[in-house]
Scaffold this motif. Sequence first.
Motif, PDB file in Angstrom:
ATOM      1  N   SER A  94       0.851  -1.242   0.140  1.00  0.00           N
ATOM      2  CA  SER A  94       0.197   0.109  -0.011  1.00  0.00           C
ATOM      3  C   SER A  94       1.042   1.012  -0.036  1.00  0.00           C
ATOM      4  O   SER A  94       2.188   1.110  -0.334  1.00  0.00           O
ATOM      5  CB  SER A  94      -0.876  -0.103   1.036  1.00  0.00           C
ATOM      6  N   ASP A  95       0.255   2.450   0.435  1.00  0.00           N
ATOM      7  CA  ASP A  95       1.278   3.440   0.536  1.00  0.00           C
ATOM      8  C   ASP A  95       1.851   3.626   1.751  1.00  0.00           C
ATOM      9  O   ASP A  95       2.448   4.740   2.193  1.00  0.00           O
ATOM     10  CB  ASP A  95       0.238   4.825   0.157  1.00  0.00           C
ATOM     11  N   THR A  96       2.033   2.771   2.552  1.00  0.00           N
ATOM     12  CA  THR A  96       2.893   2.682   3.868  1.00  0.00           C
ATOM     13  C   THR A  96       4.108   1.833   3.569  1.00  0.00           C
ATOM     14  O   THR A  96       4.176   0.905   2.885  1.00  0.00           O
ATOM     15  CB  THR A  96       2.018   1.979   4.967  1.00  0.00           C
ATOM     16  N   LEU A  97       5.157   2.496   3.939  1.00  0.00           N
ATOM     17  CA  LEU A  97       6.512   2.004   3.808  1.00  0.00           C
ATOM     18  C   LEU A  97       6.727   0.849   5.054  1.00  0.00           C
ATOM     19  O   LEU A  97       6.901   1.263   6.113  1.00  0.00           O
ATOM     20  CB  LEU A  97       7.519   2.976   3.812  1.00  0.00           C
ATOM     21  N   ARG A 293      10.552   3.938  -4.209  1.00  0.00           N
ATOM     22  CA  ARG A 293       9.477   3.515  -3.762  1.00  0.00           C
ATOM     23  C   ARG A 293       9.329   2.061  -3.630  1.00  0.00           C
ATOM     24  O   ARG A 293       8.327   1.408  -4.047  1.00  0.00           O
ATOM     25  CB  ARG A 293       8.499   4.012  -4.643  1.00  0.00           C
ATOM     26  N   HIS A 295       8.061  -1.195  -1.267  1.00  0.00           N
ATOM     27  CA  HIS A 295       6.924  -1.205  -0.362  1.00  0.00           C
ATOM     28  C   HIS A 295       7.344  -1.490   0.898  1.00  0.00           C
ATOM     29  O   HIS A 295       6.711  -1.241   1.841  1.00  0.00           O
ATOM     30  CB  HIS A 295       6.159  -2.118  -1.065  1.00  0.00           C
ATOM     31  N   GLY A 332       9.164  10.386   3.413  1.00  0.00           N
ATOM     32  CA  GLY A 332       7.803  10.263   2.995  1.00  0.00           C
ATOM     33  C   GLY A 332       6.904  11.211   2.885  1.00  0.00           C
ATOM     34  O   GLY A 332       6.099  11.233   1.964  1.00  0.00           O
ATOM     35  N   TYR A 337       4.552   8.433   0.783  1.00  0.00           N
ATOM     36  CA  TYR A 337       4.221   7.358   1.409  1.00  0.00           C
ATOM     37  C   TYR A 337       4.218   7.541   2.939  1.00  0.00           C
ATOM     38  O   TYR A 337       4.734   8.914   3.512  1.00  0.00           O
ATOM     39  CB  TYR A 337       5.536   6.273   1.079  1.00  0.00           C
ATOM     40  N   LYS A 338       3.783   6.653   3.655  1.00  0.00           N
ATOM     41  CA  LYS A 338       3.261   6.955   4.866  1.00  0.00           C
ATOM     42  C   LYS A 338       4.140   5.927   5.762  1.00  0.00           C
ATOM     43  O   LYS A 338       4.832   4.946   5.256  1.00  0.00           O
ATOM     44  CB  LYS A 338       1.943   6.516   5.275  1.00  0.00           C
TER      45      LYS A 338
END
Length: 339
Positions: A94-97, A293, A295, A332, A337-338
């Motif tokens: 997702s958009d969370t690292l 980027r 993940h 981020g 990213y979060k």
Amino acid sequence: MLIVMNVAHTKEQLSGVVRHIRKMGFKAHVLPGVSSTAVGITGNPRPLDPSLFEVLPGVKQAVTVSKPYKLAGRDFKRADTVIHLKQGGLAIGSDTLVIIAGPCAVESEEQTLRIARKVKKAGAHILRGGAFKPRTSPYAFQGLGLPALKILAAARKETGLPVITEALDLESLEAVYKYSDIIQIGARNMTNSSLLREAGRLDKPVLLKRGMAATIDEWLMSAEYILAEGNSQVMLCERGIRTFTDYTRNTLDLNAVPVVQKLSHLPVLVDPSHATGLRDKVAPLSRAAAAVRAHGLMIEVHDRPDEALCDGPQSLLPAQLKELIAQLRAMGKVLGYKL
Ligand code: PEP
Ligand code: MN
């Protein structure tokens, strides 16, 4: 082959296509999309003639998939795969690292609990720790085995962190499945097709590391082995490849991150620890991996690296992990990213 259905197809037409594929002796995978539904075909040893399918009611088009992998590829599934972990409520891809951290190996309950608390405090999401270690030398520490899995379960219970550990063979796979939230398949086993198939029959996420001399297509074909058995929860991990470099353990192939993300919908993580083999190189390469980027990151951490039974020289100290996570969090904000 990918069969694209008309937007206005009926349920009966879709099941007719599936039946037709099965009658031919192949597997049909219904792939619902946002704007259109498709049916992927696997199990065909040779390319199929599109006209065999284009005559079926409700079919818009039959497209030949030229890549050797199908289920792992974007042709079959355009949207990113997001893997939701029950433990901890994390979404990988997702958009969370996502930060996986912990010792190379579980050495004792005391050592693992101590480090688990510290990586949690530093901001890590998932605890790593090898129970079955694939070592180059047969005389090196091979891991505690089953007792280590119980220690990881105790660390999860105390910290709430999900855990990941490697399955080396079919026997350890069964045990790892029972105790771990994510099953790791290591670089040395990337081409172990029986292990991949068996992991594909399980209902837990699998992290598949890239083999040390594997091409990207070979790596995705290994993922395909798992996916083809029905397990769709596969994530990939770049951990460095063998080159002629002589100053680091391996060469971190950061190209692989955007390349694989274009070819495949599966989450791609990076392990800067095994890629570099050197503590002082882990933070810069972690930042680089976040910048392209990836993940997630898998980072080895030990609070007494001089005493570590495995990979002490590449392990970050907990305070270094904390500082790195703060930097990654700041990055981020710019990169979107979060953490
Ligand atoms: C590990 O992560 O513990 C490991 C052995 O890594 P790799 O399979 O990438 O060598
Ligand atoms: Mn290690």
